[in-house]
Design an enzyme around this catalytic site. Sequence first.
Site, mmCIF file in Angstrom:
data_model
loop_
_atom_site.group_PDB
_atom_site.id
_atom_site.type_symbol
_atom_site.label_atom_id
_atom_site.label_comp_id
_atom_site.label_asym_id
_atom_site.label_seq_id
_atom_site.Cartn_x
_atom_site.Cartn_y
_atom_site.Cartn_z
ATOM 1 N N ARG A 4 45.645 -35.521 42.650
ATOM 2 C CA ARG A 4 45.648 -36.706 41.776
ATOM 3 C C ARG A 4 45.309 -37.980 42.538
ATOM 4 N NH1 ARG A 4 51.261 -36.771 39.447
ATOM 5 N NH2 ARG A 4 51.643 -35.965 41.513
ATOM 6 N N ASN A 22 49.010 -33.880 36.075
ATOM 7 C CA ASN A 22 49.405 -32.480 36.211
ATOM 8 C C ASN A 22 49.899 -31.979 34.861
ATOM 9 O OD1 ASN A 22 48.870 -32.463 38.938
ATOM 10 N ND2 ASN A 22 50.989 -32.739 39.554
#
Length: 75
Positions: A4, A22
């Site tokens: 990320r 996620n």
Amino acid sequence: MGFRFTAETLANELGVFGWVKNLSDGRVEVVAEAEESALEEFLGRISKYFSSSIQDRDLKWFEAGNEFQEFGIRF
């Protein structure tokens, strides 16, 4: 650096807007808007950095809606 945070860094470098998060099943979802060439560079660099971790990709291309002004991480 994790997926990320890498995606956020690359997006900011390339002028890509949207988000990454996620999912509860272990997958990662990315929604991104930019010029097609910037998106292709973004995807290519992510694929290169995480080639040993990415098992599958499900890409869907849509007309940009210009709804994002930045790229961020969603939790």
